[in-house]
Scaffold this motif. Structure first.
Motif, PDB file in Angstrom:
ATOM      1  N   PRO A   1     -63.919  69.698  80.318  1.00  0.00           N
ATOM      2  CA  PRO A   1     -63.137  69.877  79.093  1.00  0.00           C
ATOM      3  C   PRO A   1     -62.571  71.287  78.984  1.00  0.00           C
ATOM      4  O   PRO A   1     -63.217  72.245  79.428  1.00  0.00           O
ATOM      5  CB  PRO A   1     -64.150  69.621  77.976  1.00  0.00           C
ATOM      6  CG  PRO A   1     -65.482  69.613  78.607  1.00  0.00           C
ATOM      7  CD  PRO A   1     -65.348  69.577  80.082  1.00  0.00           C
ATOM      8  N   PHE A   2     -61.376  71.399  78.478  1.00  0.00           N
ATOM      9  CA  PHE A   2     -60.828  72.737  78.201  1.00  0.00           C
ATOM     10  C   PHE A   2     -59.958  72.685  76.953  1.00  0.00           C
ATOM     11  O   PHE A   2     -59.470  71.630  76.567  1.00  0.00           O
ATOM     12  CB  PHE A   2     -60.046  73.286  79.403  1.00  0.00           C
ATOM     13  CG  PHE A   2     -58.729  72.586  79.673  1.00  0.00           C
ATOM     14  CD1 PHE A   2     -58.685  71.408  80.394  1.00  0.00           C
ATOM     15  CD2 PHE A   2     -57.526  73.128  79.212  1.00  0.00           C
ATOM     16  CE1 PHE A   2     -57.474  70.764  80.657  1.00  0.00           C
ATOM     17  CE2 PHE A   2     -56.304  72.495  79.474  1.00  0.00           C
ATOM     18  CZ  PHE A   2     -56.285  71.311  80.197  1.00  0.00           C
TER      19      PHE A   2
ATOM     20  N   LEU B   1     -59.855  68.092  81.202  1.00  0.00           N
ATOM     21  CA  LEU B   1     -59.701  67.150  80.095  1.00  0.00           C
ATOM     22  C   LEU B   1     -59.434  67.957  78.836  1.00  0.00           C
ATOM     23  O   LEU B   1     -60.287  68.705  78.376  1.00  0.00           O
ATOM     24  CB  LEU B   1     -60.979  66.337  79.934  1.00  0.00           C
ATOM     25  CG  LEU B   1     -60.914  65.171  78.965  1.00  0.00           C
ATOM     26  CD1 LEU B   1     -60.025  64.067  79.512  1.00  0.00           C
ATOM     27  CD2 LEU B   1     -62.304  64.617  78.701  1.00  0.00           C
ATOM     28  N   ARG B   2     -58.224  67.793  78.291  1.00  0.00           N
ATOM     29  CA  ARG B   2     -57.882  68.541  77.081  1.00  0.00           C
ATOM     30  C   ARG B   2     -58.715  68.066  75.913  1.00  0.00           C
ATOM     31  O   ARG B   2     -58.742  66.884  75.610  1.00  0.00           O
ATOM     32  CB  ARG B   2     -56.406  68.340  76.758  1.00  0.00           C
ATOM     33  CG  ARG B   2     -55.555  69.476  77.236  1.00  0.00           C
ATOM     34  CD  ARG B   2     -54.143  69.230  76.849  1.00  0.00           C
ATOM     35  NE  ARG B   2     -53.817  67.801  77.029  1.00  0.00           N
ATOM     36  CZ  ARG B   2     -52.588  67.345  77.003  1.00  0.00           C
ATOM     37  NH1 ARG B   2     -51.593  68.159  76.794  1.00  0.00           N
ATOM     38  NH2 ARG B   2     -52.341  66.062  77.170  1.00  0.00           N
ATOM     39  N   GLU B   3     -59.394  68.999  75.281  1.00  0.00           N
ATOM     40  CA  GLU B   3     -60.255  68.626  74.153  1.00  0.00           C
ATOM     41  C   GLU B   3     -59.450  68.395  72.892  1.00  0.00           C
ATOM     42  O   GLU B   3     -59.803  67.598  72.048  1.00  0.00           O
ATOM     43  CB  GLU B   3     -61.241  69.758  73.880  1.00  0.00           C
ATOM     44  CG  GLU B   3     -62.491  69.656  74.704  1.00  0.00           C
ATOM     45  CD  GLU B   3     -63.440  70.769  74.354  1.00  0.00           C
ATOM     46  OE1 GLU B   3     -62.965  71.876  74.045  1.00  0.00           O
ATOM     47  OE2 GLU B   3     -64.645  70.531  74.399  1.00  0.00           O
ATOM     48  N   ASP B   4     -58.383  69.137  72.751  1.00  0.00           N
ATOM     49  CA  ASP B   4     -57.565  69.005  71.552  1.00  0.00           C
ATOM     50  C   ASP B   4     -56.113  69.151  71.986  1.00  0.00           C
ATOM     51  O   ASP B   4     -55.827  69.309  73.155  1.00  0.00           O
ATOM     52  CB  ASP B   4     -57.921  70.094  70.542  1.00  0.00           C
ATOM     53  CG  ASP B   4     -57.733  71.471  71.137  1.00  0.00           C
ATOM     54  OD1 ASP B   4     -57.592  71.559  72.372  1.00  0.00           O
ATOM     55  OD2 ASP B   4     -57.714  72.453  70.388  1.00  0.00           O
TER      56      ASP B   4
ATOM     57  N   PRO C   1     -55.668  76.470  82.410  1.00  0.00           N
ATOM     58  CA  PRO C   1     -56.284  77.783  82.633  1.00  0.00           C
ATOM     59  C   PRO C   1     -56.725  77.987  84.092  1.00  0.00           C
ATOM     60  O   PRO C   1     -57.537  77.223  84.606  1.00  0.00           O
ATOM     61  CB  PRO C   1     -57.511  77.767  81.711  1.00  0.00           C
ATOM     62  CG  PRO C   1     -57.617  76.398  81.178  1.00  0.00           C
ATOM     63  CD  PRO C   1     -56.366  75.666  81.421  1.00  0.00           C
ATOM     64  N   PRO C   2     -56.170  79.013  84.747  1.00  0.00           N
ATOM     65  CA  PRO C   2     -56.535  79.276  86.139  1.00  0.00           C
ATOM     66  C   PRO C   2     -58.011  79.603  86.294  1.00  0.00           C
ATOM     67  O   PRO C   2     -58.583  79.432  87.378  1.00  0.00           O
ATOM     68  CB  PRO C   2     -55.689  80.492  86.524  1.00  0.00           C
ATOM     69  CG  PRO C   2     -54.701  80.683  85.448  1.00  0.00           C
ATOM     70  CD  PRO C   2     -55.150  79.949  84.240  1.00  0.00           C
ATOM     71  N   ALA C   3     -58.644  80.037  85.204  1.00  0.00           N
ATOM     72  CA  ALA C   3     -60.064  80.392  85.290  1.00  0.00           C
ATOM     73  C   ALA C   3     -60.916  79.182  85.671  1.00  0.00           C
ATOM     74  O   ALA C   3     -62.035  79.331  86.153  1.00  0.00           O
ATOM     75  CB  ALA C   3     -60.530  80.960  83.955  1.00  0.00           C
TER      76      ALA C   3
ATOM     77  N   GLY D   1     -56.104  62.719  76.938  1.00  0.00           N
ATOM     78  CA  GLY D   1     -56.351  64.143  77.174  1.00  0.00           C
ATOM     79  C   GLY D   1     -56.412  64.461  78.654  1.00  0.00           C
ATOM     80  O   GLY D   1     -56.462  65.624  79.043  1.00  0.00           O
ATOM     81  N   ALA D   2     -56.445  63.411  79.503  1.00  0.00           N
ATOM     82  CA  ALA D   2     -56.407  63.659  80.937  1.00  0.00           C
ATOM     83  C   ALA D   2     -54.982  64.039  81.290  1.00  0.00           C
ATOM     84  O   ALA D   2     -54.046  63.328  80.959  1.00  0.00           O
ATOM     85  CB  ALA D   2     -56.805  62.400  81.692  1.00  0.00           C
ATOM     86  N   GLY D   3     -54.830  65.171  81.932  1.00  0.00           N
ATOM     87  CA  GLY D   3     -53.481  65.588  82.302  1.00  0.00           C
ATOM     88  C   GLY D   3     -53.348  65.584  83.806  1.00  0.00           C
ATOM     89  O   GLY D   3     -54.078  64.883  84.509  1.00  0.00           O
TER      90      GLY D   3
END
Ligand code: UDP
Ligand code: MG
Length: 311
Positions: free
Chosen positions: A195-196, A122-125, A100-102, A155-157
């Motif tokens: 997290p996002f 960090l992707r939460e899901d 997300p650019p936000a 979840g780390a991308g």
């Protein structure tokens, strides 16, 4: 004034690129004290991605692009983008708006004013990804964390903004098989995690097949660990123990069987197990030499400096 280089690897992304550009431009315009540049890296797309990128450069002087001669993979595209980035902050983003650019504004704040060198999403899901893929990635990160001694969050991308010092450190690792998540972890530096929620890609398809994911996972393990080379050592030790047990079986079978019935087969099996065990152990020793040479051949920096004083 600060400059943020936004690096976007693109592989067949014609369906989503314009939307990505619009939405990201909108978000970066909210960052008052920094300008930005877009560095698109076309990773050998076979659709109209290169034409689109060309048109961006006509429209907006902040847009730049590099086209690869063929598909070299996302990791290579990230390296090329980083190498050509001129900003004092660099951020990697996927073209499909799954990053997300936000969040850019918050990331910039973290590296600019909160004292972090890096700020990563960090992707939460894993919404939008299959169950099997989910399960496999969880397992993979657990194994990787254990055998590679690297602190790699599940979840780390690749969505992360870093300062120049960290970007230069990443560039110093010039190995060909680049496993970026491992490289980020290897270079160190302080990282803030934001997290996002994962979302489905905005348009187009994911480029990952099970085969490519498997290869990627293997890359991760082999680039940062020589543990697989020691597997034969463990197998050798097991075989030797089995050989000993069988030999003892042979020795003591004499107590409860008449001498003539003593099981000669047990002796043979024990011998075979022992020979294989010894072979495996020597393979493991060879593996250790080769893996050391392999790690050396990457010419990784021996240390990475973060700051100096009083020289
Ligand atoms: N990508 C690339 N080269 C490749 C595969 C992917 O540059 O060989 C780019 C792709 O265009 C996207 C990003 O890497 O911007 C992430 O790819 P994708 O969305 O397919 O991966 P996923 O989100 O499913 O992990
Ligand atoms: Mg994606």
């Amino acid at each position: 004034m600060d400059k943020i280089s936004i690096i976007i690897p693109c592989y067949n992304e014609e369906k989503v690129l314009s939307r990505f550009y619009r939405e990201t431009s909108k978000e970066v315009s909210k960052i008052r004290d920094a300008e930005c540049e877009f560095i698109f890296v076309d990773d050998g797309s076979r659709d109209h991605t290169p034409d689109l990128l060309q048109s961006f450069t006509y429209m907006d002087h902040r847009c730049k692009f590099i086209c690869f001669s063929r598909n070299f993979g996302k990791e290579a595209a990230m390296y090329a983008g980083l190498k050509n980035a001129s900003g004092n902050y660099c951020v990697f983003m996927d073209a499909d708006l799954q990053h997300p650019p936000a969040l850019l504004k918050e990331m910039y704040r973290a590296v600019k004013t909160e004292g972090y060198d890096c700020c990563a999403g960090l992707r939460e899901d894993r919404t939008g990804e299959g169950h099997v893929r989910n399960l496999l990635s969880h397992a993979f990160y657990r194994i990787l964390g254990r055998i590679c001694n690297l602190d790699m969050a599940d979840g780390a991308g690749d969505f992360r903004m870093m300062n120049r010092a960290m970007a230069d450190a990443v560039l110093e690792l010039r190995e060909y098989n680049r496993y970026m998540k491992g490289i980020f972890s290897f270079v160190g530096f302080s990282t803030k995690w934001i997290p996002f929620r994962n979302t489905e890609r905005a348009a187009g398809e994911s480029k990952w097949s099970f085969r490519s994911l498997f290869r990627y996972a293997l890359d991760g393990i082999l680039s940062f660990s020589s543990a697989p080379a020691s597997l034969s050592g463990a197998a050798g030790a097991l075989l030797l123990i089995a050989s000993l047990v069988t030999f003892l079986g042979f020795l003591f079978s004499g107590y409860f069987l008449p001498e003539s019935d003593r099981n000669i087969v047990l002796l043979l099996v024990s011998l075979i197990l022992m020979l294989h065990g010894v072979q495996m152990l020597f393979l493991a020793i060879l593996g250790q030499y080769i893996s050391r040479d392999y790690m050396e051949s990457k010419h990784r920096p021996i240390y990475i400096e973060k700051r100096r004083g009083g020289f």
